[in-house]
Design a protein around this motif. Structure first.
Motif, PDB file in Angstrom:
ATOM      1  N   CYS A  60      -3.538  -2.448   9.651  1.00 20.73           N
ATOM      2  CA  CYS A  60      -2.890  -1.141   9.477  1.00 20.73           C
ATOM      3  C   CYS A  60      -2.992  -0.466  10.591  1.00 20.73           C
ATOM      4  CB  CYS A  60      -3.296  -0.716   8.154  1.00 20.73           C
ATOM      5  SG  CYS A  60      -2.761   1.099   7.876  1.00 20.73           S
ATOM      6  N   CYS A  91      -6.478   7.325   7.032  1.00 23.64           N
ATOM      7  CA  CYS A  91      -6.308   7.067   5.466  1.00 23.64           C
ATOM      8  C   CYS A  91      -7.903   7.516   4.977  1.00 23.64           C
ATOM      9  CB  CYS A  91      -6.397   5.376   5.699  1.00 23.64           C
ATOM     10  SG  CYS A  91      -6.672   4.705   3.911  1.00 23.64           S
ATOM     11  N   HIS A 132      -4.892  -6.699   4.388  1.00 25.21           N
ATOM     12  CA  HIS A 132      -3.754  -6.099   5.135  1.00 25.21           C
ATOM     13  C   HIS A 132      -4.347  -4.769   5.647  1.00 25.21           C
ATOM     14  CE1 HIS A 132      -3.387  -4.543   0.920  1.00 25.21           C
ATOM     15  NE2 HIS A 132      -3.319  -3.270   1.737  1.00 25.21           N
ATOM     16  N   CYS A 133      -5.351  -4.452   5.440  1.00 22.35           N
ATOM     17  CA  CYS A 133      -6.117  -3.056   6.195  1.00 22.35           C
ATOM     18  C   CYS A 133      -6.378  -3.322   7.577  1.00 22.35           C
ATOM     19  CB  CYS A 133      -7.205  -2.219   5.329  1.00 22.35           C
ATOM     20  SG  CYS A 133      -6.983  -1.617   3.811  1.00 22.35           S
ATOM     21  N   CYS A 192       0.875  -1.174   0.184  1.00 21.65           N
ATOM     22  CA  CYS A 192      -0.012  -0.032  -0.060  1.00 21.65           C
ATOM     23  C   CYS A 192       1.013   1.174   0.127  1.00 21.65           C
ATOM     24  CB  CYS A 192      -1.067  -0.108   1.350  1.00 21.65           C
ATOM     25  SG  CYS A 192      -1.955   1.461   1.485  1.00 21.65           S
TER      26      CYS A 192
HETATM   27  S1  SF4 Z   1      -5.950   1.386   5.900  1.00 21.27           S
HETATM   28 FE1  SF4 Z   1      -5.457   2.628   4.325  1.00 21.27          FE
HETATM   29  S2  SF4 Z   1      -3.025   3.054   4.495  1.00 21.27           S
HETATM   30 FE2  SF4 Z   1      -3.794   1.142   5.562  1.00 21.27          FE
HETATM   31  S3  SF4 Z   1      -3.203  -0.488   4.458  1.00 21.27           S
HETATM   32 FE3  SF4 Z   1      -5.557   0.025   3.785  1.00 21.27          FE
HETATM   33  S4  SF4 Z   1      -5.495   1.572   2.327  1.00 21.27           S
HETATM   34 FE4  SF4 Z   1      -3.390   1.533   3.156  1.00 21.27          FE
END
Ligand code: SF4
Length: 262
Positions: A230, A236, A226-227, A16
């Motif tokens: 995060c 974001c 993966h968010c 990302c």
């Molecule tokens: S939450 Fe936003 S910054 Fe984090 S991985 Fe997902 S898209 Fe990327």
């Protein structure tokens, strides 16, 4: 000054670009999921001594040599960790040392490597570290010791292979042939061969990043599973219509210095 890149940074960027921006460009810290590194450090330290300090006039070290090196690194461990570490080293000895007629001196142990790479007039400094570097065939093999309880290679091995290929080619003028992960608790080895696609992929990724750095383009969010892990969700724009402003202390976007041709 050259723009520093590691395999971890490239992996974050590929996953990302927005998370990369938050972490490395704006300097926001994110919660770490790692536990105490003492156990891993002790095993890595013992294995480094085992190879570094061995007298290679003798063909194969004894298990006693392993015990001597292990004892140098157990000072900060509890009894369970000392026992588990010693079990792992015995397993390593039985699988990877005792069957050999002779052990070969590695090219390096616990080393840092660095190379430079220029794309779109931006100088990148590629950095990496390895646990052990061996000669293999007419090239090189990287050895990475793992102390996790599960045998599960993490994402980004392909990037690691490509990046280390580029660095080692520049440093030693020899090709990286393969990377082996050795899971010490399980005595298991997983080997990955390097292909031309690995280094091509890394070169393309760096080229892509160079365009963003030069043209000050948006670091787009790339959403996915993966968010959930995060630490930057609240900032974001892909996760919220009204993302929070970045905290005080966040860096301004970096100004990259261009390498100008004479
Ligand atoms: S939450 Fe936003 S910054 Fe984090 S991985 Fe997902 S898209 Fe990327």
């Amino acid at each position: 000054m050259a723009y520093s890149l590691s395999a971890t940074k490239l992996l974050t960027y590929r996953q990302c670009p927005q998370a990369y921006n938050f972490k490395y460009e704006r300097g926001l810290s994110s919660p770490s999921a790692f536990g105490s590194p003492k156990f891993g450090n002790a095993l890595h330290g013992a294995l480094a001594d085992i190879y570094q300090d061995w007298n290679y006039a003798y063909p194969v070290p004894s298990l006693d040599w392993f015990a001597v090196c292990w004892q140098q690194h157990t000072g900060e461990l509890n009894q369970t960790q000392i026992h588990e570490g010693w079990m792992a080293l015995q397993l390593y000895y039985e699988r990877y040392v005792a069957p050999l007629p002779q052990i070969r001196k590695p090219l390096g142990v616990e080393g840092k490597i660095k190379a430079s790479f220029q794309v779109s007039n931006i100088e990148f400094s590629l950095v990496g570290r390895y646990d052990r570097l061996d000669y293999f065939g007419d090239g090189l093999e990287l050895i990475d010791y793992k102390t996790s309880k599960m045998v599960a290679p993490s994402d980004g091995i392909d990037l690691q292979l490509g990046l280390y290929y580029l660095i080692l080619e520049q440093t030693y003028h020899q090709a990286l042939q393969r990377l082996s992960l050795i899971y010490l608790r399980q005595g298991q080895r997983i080997t990955f061969d390097v292909t031309p696609e690995h280094h091509q992929q890394v070169q393309e990724l760096i080229g892509d990043m160079a365009v963003k750095l030069r043209a000050d383009q948006e670091w787009e969010p790339a959403m996915g599973e993966h968010c959930d892990r995060c630490g930057y969700q609240r900032y974001c724009p892909a996760k919220s219509e009204k993302p929070e402003p970045l905290p005080e202390g966040a860096r301004e976007g970096r100004q990259v210095q261009l390498v100008l041709g004479i």
